[in-house]
Design a protein around this motif. Sequence first.
Motif, mmCIF file in Angstrom:
data_model
loop_
_atom_site.group_PDB
_atom_site.id
_atom_site.type_symbol
_atom_site.label_atom_id
_atom_site.label_comp_id
_atom_site.label_asym_id
_atom_site.label_seq_id
_atom_site.Cartn_x
_atom_site.Cartn_y
_atom_site.Cartn_z
ATOM 1 N N GLU A 1 0.492 -1.150 61.452
ATOM 2 C CA GLU A 1 0.377 -0.958 60.004
ATOM 3 C C GLU A 1 -0.639 -1.915 59.397
ATOM 4 O O GLU A 1 -1.825 -1.696 59.522
ATOM 5 N N GLY A 2 -0.197 -2.957 58.686
ATOM 6 C CA GLY A 2 -1.136 -3.936 58.150
ATOM 7 C C GLY A 2 -1.765 -3.574 56.828
ATOM 8 O O GLY A 2 -2.818 -4.105 56.498
ATOM 9 N N VAL A 3 -1.172 -2.649 56.052
ATOM 10 C CA VAL A 3 -1.770 -2.225 54.784
ATOM 11 C C VAL A 3 -2.258 -3.427 53.970
ATOM 12 O O VAL A 3 -1.618 -4.466 53.943
ATOM 13 N N ASN A 4 -3.405 -3.244 53.300
ATOM 14 C CA ASN A 4 -4.145 -4.268 52.566
ATOM 15 C C ASN A 4 -5.191 -4.834 53.524
ATOM 16 O O ASN A 4 -4.884 -5.495 54.512
ATOM 17 N N SER A 5 -6.453 -4.574 53.216
ATOM 18 C CA SER A 5 -7.532 -4.904 54.151
ATOM 19 C C SER A 5 -7.686 -6.393 54.384
ATOM 20 O O SER A 5 -7.996 -6.826 55.497
ATOM 21 N N ALA A 6 -7.488 -7.207 53.338
ATOM 22 C CA ALA A 6 -7.577 -8.655 53.529
ATOM 23 C C ALA A 6 -6.508 -9.125 54.506
ATOM 24 O O ALA A 6 -6.760 -9.978 55.376
ATOM 25 N N VAL A 7 -5.314 -8.551 54.390
ATOM 26 C CA VAL A 7 -4.224 -8.863 55.311
ATOM 27 C C VAL A 7 -4.568 -8.408 56.726
ATOM 28 O O VAL A 7 -4.394 -9.145 57.698
ATOM 29 N N ALA A 8 -5.060 -7.179 56.855
ATOM 30 C CA ALA A 8 -5.369 -6.630 58.181
ATOM 31 C C ALA A 8 -6.460 -7.433 58.886
ATOM 32 O O ALA A 8 -6.385 -7.671 60.099
ATOM 33 N N GLY B 1 6.163 -4.551 66.152
ATOM 34 C CA GLY B 1 6.280 -5.201 64.858
ATOM 35 C C GLY B 1 5.528 -4.430 63.792
ATOM 36 O O GLY B 1 4.316 -4.254 63.891
ATOM 37 N N ILE B 2 6.233 -3.950 62.758
ATOM 38 C CA ILE B 2 5.607 -3.247 61.637
ATOM 39 C C ILE B 2 5.439 -4.243 60.497
ATOM 40 O O ILE B 2 6.418 -4.658 59.874
ATOM 41 N N ILE B 3 4.223 -4.634 60.224
ATOM 42 C CA ILE B 3 3.918 -5.580 59.148
ATOM 43 C C ILE B 3 3.307 -4.788 58.001
ATOM 44 O O ILE B 3 2.269 -4.148 58.159
ATOM 45 N N THR B 4 3.979 -4.794 56.852
ATOM 46 C CA THR B 4 3.579 -3.888 55.776
ATOM 47 C C THR B 4 3.946 -4.460 54.415
ATOM 48 O O THR B 4 4.467 -5.590 54.314
ATOM 49 N N ASP B 5 3.638 -3.719 53.377
ATOM 50 C CA ASP B 5 3.993 -4.081 52.002
ATOM 51 C C ASP B 5 5.326 -3.429 51.684
ATOM 52 O O ASP B 5 5.402 -2.214 51.524
ATOM 53 N N MET B 6 6.369 -4.237 51.593
ATOM 54 C CA MET B 6 7.707 -3.725 51.294
ATOM 55 C C MET B 6 8.085 -3.859 49.822
ATOM 56 O O MET B 6 9.053 -3.252 49.373
ATOM 57 N N SER B 7 7.348 -4.650 49.071
ATOM 58 C CA SER B 7 7.804 -4.958 47.716
ATOM 59 C C SER B 7 6.697 -4.897 46.668
ATOM 60 O O SER B 7 6.977 -5.052 45.481
ATOM 61 N N GLY B 8 5.449 -4.651 47.074
ATOM 62 C CA GLY B 8 4.339 -4.643 46.140
ATOM 63 C C GLY B 8 3.853 -3.250 45.798
ATOM 64 O O GLY B 8 4.554 -2.256 46.003
ATOM 65 N N ASN C 1 3.506 3.089 51.917
ATOM 66 C CA ASN C 1 3.588 2.456 53.240
ATOM 67 C C ASN C 1 5.026 1.983 53.429
ATOM 68 O O ASN C 1 5.899 2.779 53.632
ATOM 69 N N GLY C 2 5.259 0.694 53.361
ATOM 70 C CA GLY C 2 6.594 0.134 53.284
ATOM 71 C C GLY C 2 7.609 0.677 54.260
ATOM 72 O O GLY C 2 7.329 0.866 55.446
ATOM 73 N N MET C 3 8.821 0.949 53.750
ATOM 74 C CA MET C 3 9.899 1.416 54.613
ATOM 75 C C MET C 3 9.579 2.764 55.246
ATOM 76 O O MET C 3 10.046 3.066 56.357
ATOM 77 N N GLY C 4 8.760 3.572 54.589
ATOM 78 C CA GLY C 4 8.354 4.842 55.191
ATOM 79 C C GLY C 4 7.594 4.646 56.485
ATOM 80 O O GLY C 4 7.732 5.442 57.429
ATOM 81 N N SER C 5 6.805 3.594 56.578
ATOM 82 C CA SER C 5 6.078 3.302 57.816
ATOM 83 C C SER C 5 7.029 2.855 58.917
ATOM 84 O O SER C 5 6.824 3.168 60.096
ATOM 85 N N VAL C 6 8.072 2.119 58.546
ATOM 86 C CA VAL C 6 9.087 1.712 59.532
ATOM 87 C C VAL C 6 9.821 2.947 60.052
ATOM 88 O O VAL C 6 10.041 3.097 61.269
ATOM 89 N N ILE C 7 10.195 3.849 59.161
ATOM 90 C CA ILE C 7 10.867 5.090 59.566
ATOM 91 C C ILE C 7 9.965 5.908 60.482
ATOM 92 O O ILE C 7 10.424 6.469 61.486
ATOM 93 N N SER C 8 8.690 5.978 60.148
ATOM 94 C CA SER C 8 7.744 6.720 60.966
ATOM 95 C C SER C 8 7.641 6.119 62.372
ATOM 96 O O SER C 8 7.562 6.848 63.368
ATOM 97 N N ALA C 9 7.675 4.794 62.460
ATOM 98 C CA ALA C 9 7.658 4.129 63.770
ATOM 99 C C ALA C 9 8.933 4.430 64.550
ATOM 100 O O ALA C 9 8.894 4.679 65.766
#
Length: 407
Positions: free
Chosen positions: A105-112, A36-43, A49-57
């Motif tokens: 992933e988990g970008v954004n420290s509060a989220v992570a 599961g890639i949990i990331t910022d897709m719209s902010g 990060n975003g879709m690039g992290s999904v592609i990297s995975a």
Amino acid sequence: MHGVARSALSVLFTIGSAMLLASAPADAEDGVLRVGIITDMSGQYSDGNGMGSVISAQMAAEEIGGTVAGRRIEIISADHQNKPDVAVGIVRNWIDNKGVDVVAEGVNSAVALAIQNLTRERKKIFLISGSGSSDLTGKQCSPTSVHWTYDTYASSNATAKAVVARGGTPWFFLTADYAFGQALERDASKAVTAAGGKVLGAVRHPFDTADFSSFLLQAQSSGAKVLALANAGSDFRNAVGQADEFNVRQSMQVVALQVTLTDVPALGLVHAHDLLFTDSFYWDRTPETRAFAEEFFKRHGAMPTAYQAGVNSALRHYFKAVAATNSVDSETVMAQMRKTPVNDFFAQNGVVREDGRMVHDMYLMRIKKPEESKSKWDLYEYQTTVPGDQAFRPLADGGCPYVGKGQ
């Protein structure tokens, strides 16, 4: 990614999340290894990060042949919208109902930090790339997490030492007021003081700030010689651009404590030039980084950021550990990941420490002047290598409660 495109993508991910919640639970033994890639897709972090992290995975899964330990690898993803409660809800559903084995992933420290609390409770592996707070391997560490790409200690430590050594002091901080910015200011302040410099003060700004005028005026009136930017994404870009509007560089050296590759073309070298910073990866540093970057570029149309590269490297190491142990049991796989050095395009002789920190070399960089750049992505000039054991916080200083407990 801006405006209508972001709104449309946000709607798509909302629909996708609803479909996930409505579907039946997955069988954990159905012959699939789910990532599961949990990331910022719209902010504001979606470009780096975003879709690039999904592609990297996806690239990491393909590199191992699409299967591991007899299981087909499946990559799923979601947009956490930079909201810890949204992220936790998604990841809880993934673990409880979708049979997800590993979260990345988990970008954004509060989220992570919020996700890490959940994955620690559920005993699931969390491979952290885009988030920076050194608290993730400090007092809030987890025996099932690996903090892979960078952290606020490593990003600030080498930069602060280099700037102070060149006469850059005293400092004033312009800090994003959430977990990442606060940790970056804290870690950098300690590094400045340890290097013999002084800190005169700081001002904190809300997440996703458009107007930095009042904050920059406070910085200019502080008497400091260095303005340290403890922020990222559009906050970083806006702060640098507006600092030039206020002619801040006439009296202060602007220091970037965190730079994302995709921010630099968006900001422009006319504003970003000569900023010193520390990073874990640059696409044009070695033949290996260039090979990875060229393949990534074919799929994404941009060179990879350190965070996107870190997702690939972390999953490569995870998949190798699953293959070596023929298991997806978190404790078994984590033990294998700790005892196996990390050797790939991202790191050489990297080590997964007991506190979850993946220790590797970091690199002091300078952003090029416009006339020095030969192409859109020719952006950084390498300055020096900071060995991992000097870049990252010593194990004994972090306060991780699991260290020495035999996990």
